[in-house]
Design a protein around this motif. Structure first.
Motif, PDB file in Angstrom:
ATOM      1  N   LYS A  46      53.514  32.717  47.721  1.00  0.00           N
ATOM      2  CA  LYS A  46      52.936  32.242  46.458  1.00  0.00           C
ATOM      3  C   LYS A  46      53.953  32.236  45.315  1.00  0.00           C
ATOM      4  O   LYS A  46      53.618  31.853  44.198  1.00  0.00           O
ATOM      5  N   ASN A  47      55.173  32.686  45.610  1.00  0.00           N
ATOM      6  CA  ASN A  47      56.232  32.745  44.594  1.00  0.00           C
ATOM      7  C   ASN A  47      55.774  33.533  43.363  1.00  0.00           C
ATOM      8  O   ASN A  47      55.876  33.069  42.228  1.00  0.00           O
ATOM      9  N   ILE A  48      55.256  34.717  43.636  1.00  0.00           N
ATOM     10  CA  ILE A  48      54.780  35.607  42.583  1.00  0.00           C
ATOM     11  C   ILE A  48      55.446  36.968  42.787  1.00  0.00           C
ATOM     12  O   ILE A  48      55.675  37.383  43.924  1.00  0.00           O
ATOM     13  N   SER A  49      55.779  37.617  41.709  1.00  0.00           N
ATOM     14  CA  SER A  49      56.430  38.923  41.825  1.00  0.00           C
ATOM     15  C   SER A  49      55.392  40.007  42.110  1.00  0.00           C
ATOM     16  O   SER A  49      54.187  39.840  41.859  1.00  0.00           O
ATOM     17  N   HIS A  50      55.874  41.106  42.610  1.00  0.00           N
ATOM     18  CA  HIS A  50      55.033  42.276  42.881  1.00  0.00           C
ATOM     19  C   HIS A  50      54.334  42.721  41.590  1.00  0.00           C
ATOM     20  O   HIS A  50      53.133  42.990  41.595  1.00  0.00           O
ATOM     21  N   ASP A  51      55.077  42.770  40.489  1.00  0.00           N
ATOM     22  CA  ASP A  51      54.500  43.185  39.203  1.00  0.00           C
ATOM     23  C   ASP A  51      53.444  42.200  38.705  1.00  0.00           C
ATOM     24  O   ASP A  51      52.429  42.607  38.146  1.00  0.00           O
ATOM     25  N   GLU A  52      53.686  40.910  38.898  1.00  0.00           N
ATOM     26  CA  GLU A  52      52.697  39.907  38.485  1.00  0.00           C
ATOM     27  C   GLU A  52      51.399  40.065  39.280  1.00  0.00           C
ATOM     28  O   GLU A  52      50.303  39.954  38.721  1.00  0.00           O
ATOM     29  N   LEU A  53      51.536  40.333  40.575  1.00  0.00           N
ATOM     30  CA  LEU A  53      50.356  40.522  41.411  1.00  0.00           C
ATOM     31  C   LEU A  53      49.599  41.778  40.991  1.00  0.00           C
ATOM     32  O   LEU A  53      48.372  41.782  40.942  1.00  0.00           O
ATOM     33  N   LEU A  54      50.325  42.830  40.667  1.00  0.00           N
ATOM     34  CA  LEU A  54      49.709  44.063  40.186  1.00  0.00           C
ATOM     35  C   LEU A  54      48.860  43.789  38.950  1.00  0.00           C
ATOM     36  O   LEU A  54      47.691  44.149  38.879  1.00  0.00           O
ATOM     37  N   LYS A  55      49.444  43.104  37.984  1.00  0.00           N
ATOM     38  CA  LYS A  55      48.740  42.806  36.730  1.00  0.00           C
ATOM     39  C   LYS A  55      47.558  41.858  36.949  1.00  0.00           C
ATOM     40  O   LYS A  55      46.514  42.006  36.315  1.00  0.00           O
ATOM     41  N   LEU A  56      47.728  40.886  37.844  1.00  0.00           N
ATOM     42  CA  LEU A  56      46.645  39.940  38.114  1.00  0.00           C
ATOM     43  C   LEU A  56      45.432  40.665  38.694  1.00  0.00           C
ATOM     44  O   LEU A  56      44.298  40.443  38.256  1.00  0.00           O
ATOM     45  N   ALA A  57      45.664  41.539  39.646  1.00  0.00           N
ATOM     46  CA  ALA A  57      44.545  42.280  40.242  1.00  0.00           C
ATOM     47  C   ALA A  57      43.858  43.163  39.208  1.00  0.00           C
ATOM     48  O   ALA A  57      42.629  43.206  39.138  1.00  0.00           O
ATOM     49  N   TRP A  58      44.660  43.855  38.399  1.00  0.00           N
ATOM     50  CA  TRP A  58      44.069  44.698  37.342  1.00  0.00           C
ATOM     51  C   TRP A  58      43.228  43.853  36.392  1.00  0.00           C
ATOM     52  O   TRP A  58      42.165  44.284  35.953  1.00  0.00           O
ATOM     53  N   SER A  59      43.688  42.638  36.072  1.00  0.00           N
ATOM     54  CA  SER A  59      42.941  41.781  35.145  1.00  0.00           C
ATOM     55  C   SER A  59      41.603  41.337  35.735  1.00  0.00           C
ATOM     56  O   SER A  59      40.703  40.939  35.003  1.00  0.00           O
ATOM     57  N   LYS A  60      41.480  41.409  37.054  1.00  0.00           N
ATOM     58  CA  LYS A  60      40.232  41.038  37.728  1.00  0.00           C
ATOM     59  C   LYS A  60      39.400  42.263  38.094  1.00  0.00           C
ATOM     60  O   LYS A  60      38.419  42.170  38.818  1.00  0.00           O
ATOM     61  N   GLY A  61      39.799  43.433  37.591  1.00  0.00           N
ATOM     62  CA  GLY A  61      39.014  44.647  37.780  1.00  0.00           C
ATOM     63  C   GLY A  61      39.313  45.419  39.044  1.00  0.00           C
ATOM     64  O   GLY A  61      38.532  46.289  39.428  1.00  0.00           O
ATOM     65  N   VAL A  62      40.424  45.104  39.714  1.00  0.00           N
ATOM     66  CA  VAL A  62      40.806  45.841  40.924  1.00  0.00           C
ATOM     67  C   VAL A  62      41.895  46.839  40.534  1.00  0.00           C
ATOM     68  O   VAL A  62      43.004  46.456  40.163  1.00  0.00           O
ATOM     69  N   THR A  63      41.553  48.101  40.619  1.00  0.00           N
ATOM     70  CA  THR A  63      42.483  49.153  40.229  1.00  0.00           C
ATOM     71  C   THR A  63      43.242  49.618  41.459  1.00  0.00           C
ATOM     72  O   THR A  63      42.795  50.476  42.198  1.00  0.00           O
ATOM     73  N   TRP A  64      44.388  48.999  41.677  1.00  0.00           N
ATOM     74  CA  TRP A  64      45.275  49.454  42.742  1.00  0.00           C
ATOM     75  C   TRP A  64      46.580  49.847  42.106  1.00  0.00           C
ATOM     76  O   TRP A  64      46.836  49.539  40.950  1.00  0.00           O
ATOM     77  N   HIS A  65      47.381  50.582  42.840  1.00  0.00           N
ATOM     78  CA  HIS A  65      48.598  51.141  42.275  1.00  0.00           C
ATOM     79  C   HIS A  65      49.810  50.735  43.089  1.00  0.00           C
ATOM     80  O   HIS A  65      49.729  50.556  44.306  1.00  0.00           O
ATOM     81  N   ASP A  66      50.916  50.623  42.406  1.00  0.00           N
ATOM     82  CA  ASP A  66      52.179  50.265  43.019  1.00  0.00           C
ATOM     83  C   ASP A  66      52.555  51.276  44.097  1.00  0.00           C
ATOM     84  O   ASP A  66      52.505  52.478  43.867  1.00  0.00           O
ATOM     85  N   GLY A  67      52.944  50.803  45.254  1.00  0.00           N
ATOM     86  CA  GLY A  67      53.319  51.683  46.349  1.00  0.00           C
ATOM     87  C   GLY A  67      54.742  52.198  46.279  1.00  0.00           C
ATOM     88  O   GLY A  67      55.164  52.989  47.123  1.00  0.00           O
ATOM     89  N   ASN A  68      55.515  51.765  45.292  1.00  0.00           N
ATOM     90  CA  ASN A  68      56.917  52.193  45.180  1.00  0.00           C
ATOM     91  C   ASN A  68      57.079  53.709  45.154  1.00  0.00           C
ATOM     92  O   ASN A  68      58.039  54.232  45.722  1.00  0.00           O
ATOM     93  N   LEU A  69      56.179  54.397  44.505  1.00  0.00           N
ATOM     94  CA  LEU A  69      56.277  55.850  44.432  1.00  0.00           C
ATOM     95  C   LEU A  69      56.085  56.523  45.786  1.00  0.00           C
ATOM     96  O   LEU A  69      56.364  57.704  45.944  1.00  0.00           O
ATOM     97  N   PHE A  70      55.615  55.767  46.764  1.00  0.00           N
ATOM     98  CA  PHE A  70      55.317  56.310  48.084  1.00  0.00           C
ATOM     99  C   PHE A  70      56.158  55.631  49.168  1.00  0.00           C
ATOM    100  O   PHE A  70      55.730  55.502  50.308  1.00  0.00           O
ATOM    101  N   GLN A  71      57.330  55.164  48.782  1.00  0.00           N
ATOM    102  CA  GLN A  71      58.260  54.499  49.686  1.00  0.00           C
ATOM    103  C   GLN A  71      57.650  53.273  50.363  1.00  0.00           C
ATOM    104  O   GLN A  71      57.950  52.980  51.518  1.00  0.00           O
ATOM    105  N   ALA A  72      56.812  52.574  49.665  1.00  0.00           N
ATOM    106  CA  ALA A  72      56.197  51.338  50.155  1.00  0.00           C
ATOM    107  C   ALA A  72      56.385  50.267  49.084  1.00  0.00           C
ATOM    108  O   ALA A  72      55.448  49.896  48.381  1.00  0.00           O
ATOM    109  N   PRO A  73      57.617  49.766  48.916  1.00  0.00           N
ATOM    110  CA  PRO A  73      57.948  48.905  47.777  1.00  0.00           C
ATOM    111  C   PRO A  73      57.227  47.562  47.708  1.00  0.00           C
ATOM    112  O   PRO A  73      57.167  46.961  46.655  1.00  0.00           O
TER     113      PRO A  73
END
Length: 70
Positions: free
Chosen positions: A15-42
């Motif tokens: 989709k040519n979208i960045s990881h951060d853009e996808l994070l923000k898009l999901a949050w804007s739709k009410g899905v509270t998920w978190h970046d996996g980078n802190l858990f070695q899942a970039p």
């Protein structure tokens, strides 16, 4: 706590979208998920399953409708 890691590397590339853009898009739709980078899942997001089943179902319905659009 039960956590689900969702790997989105292929989806983001397709989709040519960045990881951060996808994070923000999901949050804007009410899905509270978190970046996996802190858990070695970039290329993943972490979603808690330690919530009522109805909220898990709602989160997946929103991901399906607004993000992954199946």
């Amino acid at each position: 706590t039960y956590m689900l890691f969702i790997d989105t590397q292929d989806f983001c590339a397709e989709k040519n979208i960045s990881h951060d853009e996808l994070l923000k898009l999901a949050w804007s739709k009410g899905v509270t998920w978190h970046d996996g980078n802190l858990f070695q899942a970039p290329h993943s997001f972490r979603l808690s399953l330690a919530i009522p089943k109805s909220l898990v179902e709602e989160a997946f319905a929103r991901l399906d409708k607004y993000i992954f659009k199946s």
